[in-house]
Design a protein around this motif. Structure first.
Motif, short mmCIF file in Angstrom:
data_model
loop_
_atom_site.label_atom_id
_atom_site.label_comp_id
_atom_site.label_asym_id
_atom_site.label_seq_id
_atom_site.Cartn_x
_atom_site.Cartn_y
_atom_site.Cartn_z
N ASN A 60 9.19 19.62 3.65
CA ASN A 60 10.23 20.23 2.86
C ASN A 60 10.18 19.39 1.28
OD1 ASN A 60 12.20 21.90 2.23
ND2 ASN A 60 14.06 20.41 2.47
N VAL A 61 9.09 19.05 0.94
CA VAL A 61 8.95 18.48 -0.36
C VAL A 61 7.45 18.95 -1.09
CG1 VAL A 61 10.05 16.38 0.19
CG2 VAL A 61 7.46 16.37 0.64
N SER A 62 7.46 18.92 -2.30
CA SER A 62 6.19 19.18 -2.81
C SER A 62 5.29 18.07 -2.91
CB SER A 62 6.44 19.95 -4.29
OG SER A 62 6.82 18.83 -5.15
N MET A 63 4.09 18.45 -3.10
CA MET A 63 2.99 17.01 -2.92
C MET A 63 3.31 16.05 -4.09
SD MET A 63 0.93 17.11 -0.51
CE MET A 63 -0.07 17.82 0.61
N ARG A 64 3.90 16.63 -5.28
CA ARG A 64 3.89 15.99 -6.49
C ARG A 64 5.36 14.99 -6.31
NH1 ARG A 64 0.04 16.36 -9.75
NH2 ARG A 64 1.07 14.36 -10.88
N GLN A 65 6.16 15.41 -5.50
CA GLN A 65 7.33 14.72 -5.40
C GLN A 65 7.35 13.42 -4.61
OE1 GLN A 65 9.75 18.36 -3.44
NE2 GLN A 65 11.34 16.91 -4.16
N VAL A 66 6.06 13.13 -4.06
CA VAL A 66 5.98 11.95 -3.28
C VAL A 66 4.76 11.07 -4.20
CG1 VAL A 66 6.33 12.65 -1.06
CG2 VAL A 66 3.97 12.53 -2.00
N PHE A 67 4.50 11.47 -5.34
CA PHE A 67 3.73 10.69 -6.41
C PHE A 67 4.49 9.49 -6.94
CE2 PHE A 67 -0.18 13.51 -7.47
CZ PHE A 67 -0.43 13.99 -6.42
N ALA A 68 4.17 8.33 -6.65
CA ALA A 68 5.03 7.28 -7.07
C ALA A 68 4.90 7.11 -8.75
CB ALA A 68 4.23 5.95 -6.63
N LEU A 69 3.81 7.62 -9.29
CA LEU A 69 3.72 7.24 -10.67
C LEU A 69 5.01 8.27 -11.66
CD1 LEU A 69 0.20 6.67 -11.51
CD2 LEU A 69 1.96 5.04 -11.70
N SER A 84 0.93 -1.34 -0.01
CA SER A 84 0.07 -0.01 0.03
C SER A 84 0.74 1.29 -0.08
CB SER A 84 -0.93 0.08 1.31
OG SER A 84 -2.05 0.61 1.12
N LEU A 85 0.66 2.13 0.86
CA LEU A 85 1.44 3.49 1.20
C LEU A 85 2.95 3.18 1.15
CD1 LEU A 85 0.54 6.26 0.75
CD2 LEU A 85 1.19 6.35 3.29
N GLY A 86 3.31 1.86 1.68
CA GLY A 86 4.71 1.65 1.97
C GLY A 86 5.30 1.46 0.47
N ALA A 87 4.57 1.10 -0.57
CA ALA A 87 5.17 1.12 -1.73
C ALA A 87 5.39 2.45 -2.42
CB ALA A 87 4.06 0.43 -2.79
N ALA A 88 4.46 3.48 -2.07
CA ALA A 88 4.86 4.70 -2.42
C ALA A 88 5.93 5.41 -1.73
CB ALA A 88 3.61 5.66 -2.18
N ALA A 89 6.14 4.89 -0.54
CA ALA A 89 7.51 5.24 0.33
C ALA A 89 8.50 4.88 -0.32
CB ALA A 89 7.37 5.11 1.70
N THR A 90 8.56 3.31 -0.78
CA THR A 90 9.49 2.80 -1.04
C THR A 90 10.04 3.48 -2.29
OG1 THR A 90 8.91 0.60 -0.35
CG2 THR A 90 10.69 0.64 -2.08
#
Length: 289
Positions: free
Chosen positions: A215-224, A157-163
């Motif tokens: 200290n990141v933009s929202m889009r920086q954490v988008f896995a895609l 789940s969100l662990g995949a996005a974090a990875t």
């Protein structure tokens, strides 16, 4: 490439609203009168995980592992390790805990790897009240530094996005397997806004506050956003009946990430897929290739 498992199981329960109607009405009123205060309240609510219960079988496997801890930004993070060999990190999802990944431990160890399961900040036994993908990623990077070389990561789940986010920084696994990866956050954000009663003005203030905090933009954490530049082979395992993270999210990840494969399961939902023997075997077999 896609495969299908046909397994009879009950789907996950439908998602429940985060807040009752009286709270939503009150939050809307505060948002209209004092939007900065509403944004602060919303920030804490959004980044506060709701902990899942630890099952007896999960507790038993955790008790067999070697417990250790490490520091992430001043917070004590708890993890456990089993077996010996190249490291495979097991990464749980939002509101979860390392116990949810323990069904994978035996198969990972039997394949000749060291399994390392981490309770991310604000989750399980680890310290912290607020958490985020960035907190997850920092813990992954710190855990990887302790047990390098990292052969693989199996994330949920969100662990995949974090990875994925951590792999844009210092995490360098040889292969990765994602169970029900959360790759698109707009549906989750829209659900949160509807449940809590967050207006456009308050949401914009929440986003600004979160980006300053992390200290990141929202889009920086988008896995895609990062998937097309990934080089490690990926296996995505996702259930068509997943009510928490839609199957289309895992499908898009497999389509966007170079050298990725998709395993399509049925009637397992969001959590049960982690305990399915055939899904587990597929993930571990993929790591061994």
């Amino acid at each position: 490439m896609a495969y299908a498992f046909h397994i009879n199981s009950t789907n996950d329960r439908a998602k429940k609203s985060l807040a009752p109607p009286w709270f939503r009405n009150g939050f809307r009123l505060v948002g209209a009168m004092v939007p900065d205060a509403a944004a602060s309240m919303g920030h804490h609510l959004f980044f506060t995980p709701r902990g899942a219960r630890l099952r007896d079988d999960e507790r038993a496997v955790l008790a067999q592992g070697e417990r250790f801890s490490f520091d992430v930004d001043g917070s004590n993070v708890i993890a456990r390790t089993w077996g010996e060999g190249p490291t495979v990190i097991l990464a749980h999802g939002w509101g979860g805990h390392s116990g949810q990944m323990t069904s994978l431990v035996q198969a990972v160890v039997a394949a000749g790897y060291r399994a390392v399961a981490i309770d991310f900040p604000g989750h399980g036994e680890s310290e912290g009240r607020l958490s985020s993908i960035v907190h997850f990623a920092r813990a992954l990077e710190r855990g990887a530094a302790l047990f390098s070389p990292i052969h693989g990561v199996i994330a949920h789940s969100l662990g995949a996005a974090a990875t994925t986010f951590a792999m844009t920084r210092t995490l360098r696994p040889t292969r990765v397997a994602f169970f029900a990866p959360a790759t698109e956050f707009e549906p989750m954000w829209a659900q949160f806004r509807e449940d809590v009663g967050v207006s456009d003005v308050v949401w914009q203030k929440m986003q600004k506050k979160a980006e300053g905090w992390l200290n990141v933009s929202m889009r920086q954490v988008f896995a895609l956003e990062h998937a097309p530049r990934m080089t490690a082979p990926l296996l995505v395992l996702h259930d068509v009946a997943d009510r928490q993270v839609g199957f289309e999210q895992g499908e898009k990840m497999a389509q966007t990430w170079p050298n990725a494969a998709l395993v399509r399961t049925e009637q397992l939902g969001h959590i049960r897929i982690l305990h399915d023997p055939r899904a587990i075997a597929a993930a571990v077999d993929f790591l061994e290739r």
